[in-house]
Write an enzyme that holds these catalytic residues in place. Sequence first.
Site, mmCIF file in Angstrom:
data_model
loop_
_atom_site.group_PDB
_atom_site.id
_atom_site.type_symbol
_atom_site.label_atom_id
_atom_site.label_comp_id
_atom_site.label_asym_id
_atom_site.label_seq_id
_atom_site.Cartn_x
_atom_site.Cartn_y
_atom_site.Cartn_z
ATOM 1 N N ASP A 148 14.455 14.574 -14.112
ATOM 2 C CA ASP A 148 13.372 14.133 -13.204
ATOM 3 C C ASP A 148 13.826 13.938 -11.677
ATOM 4 O OD1 ASP A 148 11.101 13.022 -12.041
ATOM 5 O OD2 ASP A 148 11.003 11.359 -13.367
ATOM 6 N N ASP A 162 9.049 17.384 -7.295
ATOM 7 C CA ASP A 162 9.185 16.709 -8.156
ATOM 8 C C ASP A 162 9.285 17.390 -9.554
ATOM 9 O OD1 ASP A 162 9.021 14.499 -10.219
ATOM 10 O OD2 ASP A 162 7.369 13.387 -9.219
#
EC number: 3.4.23.-
Length: 471
Positions: A115, A325
């Site tokens: 992430d 992201d």
Amino acid sequence: MKSVYHHFAIIFFLKLFLCNCILSIPKKTLGKGLFSLGLNEFKNNVDNNSLNILGELKNSKPFINKSFIQINEKKDNVLLLKLYKQNIASDKLSTYYGKIAIGENSENIFNVLFDTGSTEFWVPFKTCKFTKNNIHNKYERTQSFKYKYDDKGLPSVLEINYLSGKLVGFDGYDTVYLGPGFAIPHTNIAFATSIDIPVLEKFKWDGIIGLGFENEDSQKRGIKPFLDHLKDEKILTEKNYKNIFGYYITNTGGYITLGGIDNRFKRSPDEKIIWSPVSTEMGFWTIDILGIRKEKQPYMNERRDDEVIVKYEGFHDGSNKSIVDTGTFLIYAPKKTIENYLNDLTINSCEDKQKLPYIIFQIKSKEIESIKGLSVIELVLSPNDYVIEYIDEVNSTKECIIGIQSDEDNINGWTLGQVFLKSYYTIFDKDNLQIGFVRNKQTINDETYLNESFLRVSKKRNKKKSYNGPL
């Protein structure tokens, strides 16, 4: 009171909402299974487009037997980590995860979410009260484990608050394995002893490896982010790799390319990567989106989804720090942009997709000739890129929704999630603090773009220097 799924949204990952971190006290051999990837399994876990890209691996038997596959060493010098896709039909969600091992001479094998939108690296501890069904892997202390102590000489304890629960645990160190012979000693890891987040029961991944930058919370706890640790300890450079990684995803899985760039994931091997400078003050991989504009679909005999004449004009809403992201599904736009410029970006049926415009992102660049004092690049999304097709489970009909949604917290920045990243092989360059974009190899069409259903709800981003996730 808003439901969990209002926050959980169409986004399939856990985004850390780091709040106050409190500091006070609170043997077996490594399994070969983690690093064994047979050719049949390899074929079954990638789509046809990826198999075409990776077809040459058929005769590369020494490389197939690794979780990290070393490929084209003389040409690309890159490691390849497989990402698995999980579809959660009941909630119309999907997620991507990879595999790691933690600890010397242990069987601590975990599925983890990689992430770029968070910094924390955590996995559940063996005593963790996690899920009702106890389906997740948990960490057992190893010979290589070490506590992390605070400035009072006590074990460092943490509490991470989410919108729908919290995680409590302690900080420590251990060796992380990404493959045989690829160990990362003395890595900062948070070991969760209590996780009160019910939605985690649905996911196959056990924890998160945050690939973000140092932030206020990590500084307070004296935690070194994972990428900083790789760089400072020269984990990659001592093996003649670079401090970069790439993110490539398809409709059935994907890959993280570590240490280099795999040209096979580009639409054309010789296609140039275009770079945008990164700022790190928010703790995330943030770039400047200077504005966007809409273009009608070009008429051509052999259309390429991003083949449109670019113009340095259009709607500019000011320079916005925007997050790239890997843990978010949708593209989130500033509320004012949706209201003032993209308010006509609607769709009632999949047939309406042909009426939608191309969306062109004007992004600050290092390399393209200067326009009004700024160096600008333009990245294009076609309707095929940003319209999500799914099968309605009740009526068994094909439906479509727009994959660009408003950020309801009035934050000016964008979030470029996986709807965007599916179109571009994206390179994160730690040494030069830049992100590279190049159109990926995957060809998306009406039949194969996305066959899963998704729940259309919203995700929120908090104030500056913090980030609210779906929890």
